[in-house]
Write a protein that holds these residues in place. Structure first.
Motif, PDB file in Angstrom:
ATOM      1  N   UNK A   9     -39.679  13.144  75.493  1.00  0.00           N
ATOM      2  CA  UNK A   9     -39.769  11.732  75.876  1.00  0.00           C
ATOM      3  C   UNK A   9     -38.697  10.982  75.112  1.00  0.00           C
ATOM      4  N   UNK A  10     -38.325   9.844  75.638  1.00  0.00           N
ATOM      5  CA  UNK A  10     -37.335   9.008  74.978  1.00  0.00           C
ATOM      6  C   UNK A  10     -37.890   7.623  74.757  1.00  0.00           C
ATOM      7  N   UNK A  11     -37.434   7.004  73.709  1.00  0.00           N
ATOM      8  CA  UNK A  11     -37.865   5.640  73.402  1.00  0.00           C
ATOM      9  C   UNK A  11     -37.161   4.688  74.361  1.00  0.00           C
ATOM     10  N   UNK A  12     -37.912   3.837  75.027  1.00  0.00           N
ATOM     11  CA  UNK A  12     -37.324   2.859  75.945  1.00  0.00           C
ATOM     12  C   UNK A  12     -36.298   2.029  75.184  1.00  0.00           C
ATOM     13  N   UNK A  13     -35.092   1.959  75.721  1.00  0.00           N
ATOM     14  CA  UNK A  13     -34.026   1.206  75.074  1.00  0.00           C
ATOM     15  C   UNK A  13     -33.318   1.965  73.970  1.00  0.00           C
ATOM     16  N   UNK A  14     -33.751   3.202  73.693  1.00  0.00           N
ATOM     17  CA  UNK A  14     -33.121   4.016  72.655  1.00  0.00           C
ATOM     18  C   UNK A  14     -31.826   4.649  73.144  1.00  0.00           C
ATOM     19  N   UNK A  15     -31.119   5.299  72.234  1.00  0.00           N
ATOM     20  CA  UNK A  15     -29.837   5.913  72.574  1.00  0.00           C
ATOM     21  C   UNK A  15     -29.968   6.979  73.659  1.00  0.00           C
ATOM     22  N   UNK A  16     -31.020   7.785  73.590  1.00  0.00           N
ATOM     23  CA  UNK A  16     -31.205   8.847  74.589  1.00  0.00           C
ATOM     24  C   UNK A  16     -31.426   8.250  75.979  1.00  0.00           C
ATOM     25  N   UNK A  21     -30.425  10.553  79.289  1.00  0.00           N
ATOM     26  CA  UNK A  21     -31.246  11.747  79.067  1.00  0.00           C
ATOM     27  C   UNK A  21     -32.626  11.510  79.658  1.00  0.00           C
ATOM     28  N   UNK A  22     -33.193  12.566  80.235  1.00  0.00           N
ATOM     29  CA  UNK A  22     -34.499  12.458  80.892  1.00  0.00           C
ATOM     30  C   UNK A  22     -35.470  13.487  80.335  1.00  0.00           C
ATOM     31  N   UNK A  23     -36.743  13.200  80.496  1.00  0.00           N
ATOM     32  CA  UNK A  23     -37.783  14.150  80.123  1.00  0.00           C
ATOM     33  C   UNK A  23     -37.520  15.458  80.862  1.00  0.00           C
ATOM     34  N   UNK A  24     -37.566  16.565  80.141  1.00  0.00           N
ATOM     35  CA  UNK A  24     -37.327  17.880  80.741  1.00  0.00           C
ATOM     36  C   UNK A  24     -35.905  18.388  80.571  1.00  0.00           C
TER      37      UNK A  24
END
Length: 75
Positions: A9-16, A21-24
């Protein structure tokens, strides 16, 4: 995929998330450095403090992709 770091998972608004970048997704390299675990990933991202962007090699649904991501600020 035999090696890499799975994106759970990625933090909303984060660098990923900002980079797409997506889950999976599985990150297999940062620039020319292969990554096998989270420690490798962080070391590779922080290694070149002068370059503002890192090129991630990512496997997404069995396809290899390249994603540009802003490097995190070293603390």
């Amino acid at each position: 995929v035999e090696r890499g770091v799975l994106v759970l998972r990625g933090e909303a608004g984060g660098l990923a998330a900002e980079s797409g970048l997506r889950e999976g997704d599985v990150v297999t390299a940062v620039d020319a450095t292969q990554v096998y675990n989270m420690s490798d990933l962080w070391h590779a991202l922080l290694k070149d403090g002068t370059a503002p962007m890192a090129r991630l090699s990512v496997v997404r649904k069995a396809a290899q992709e390249k994603i540009l991501m802003r490097r995190p600020a070293a603390k």
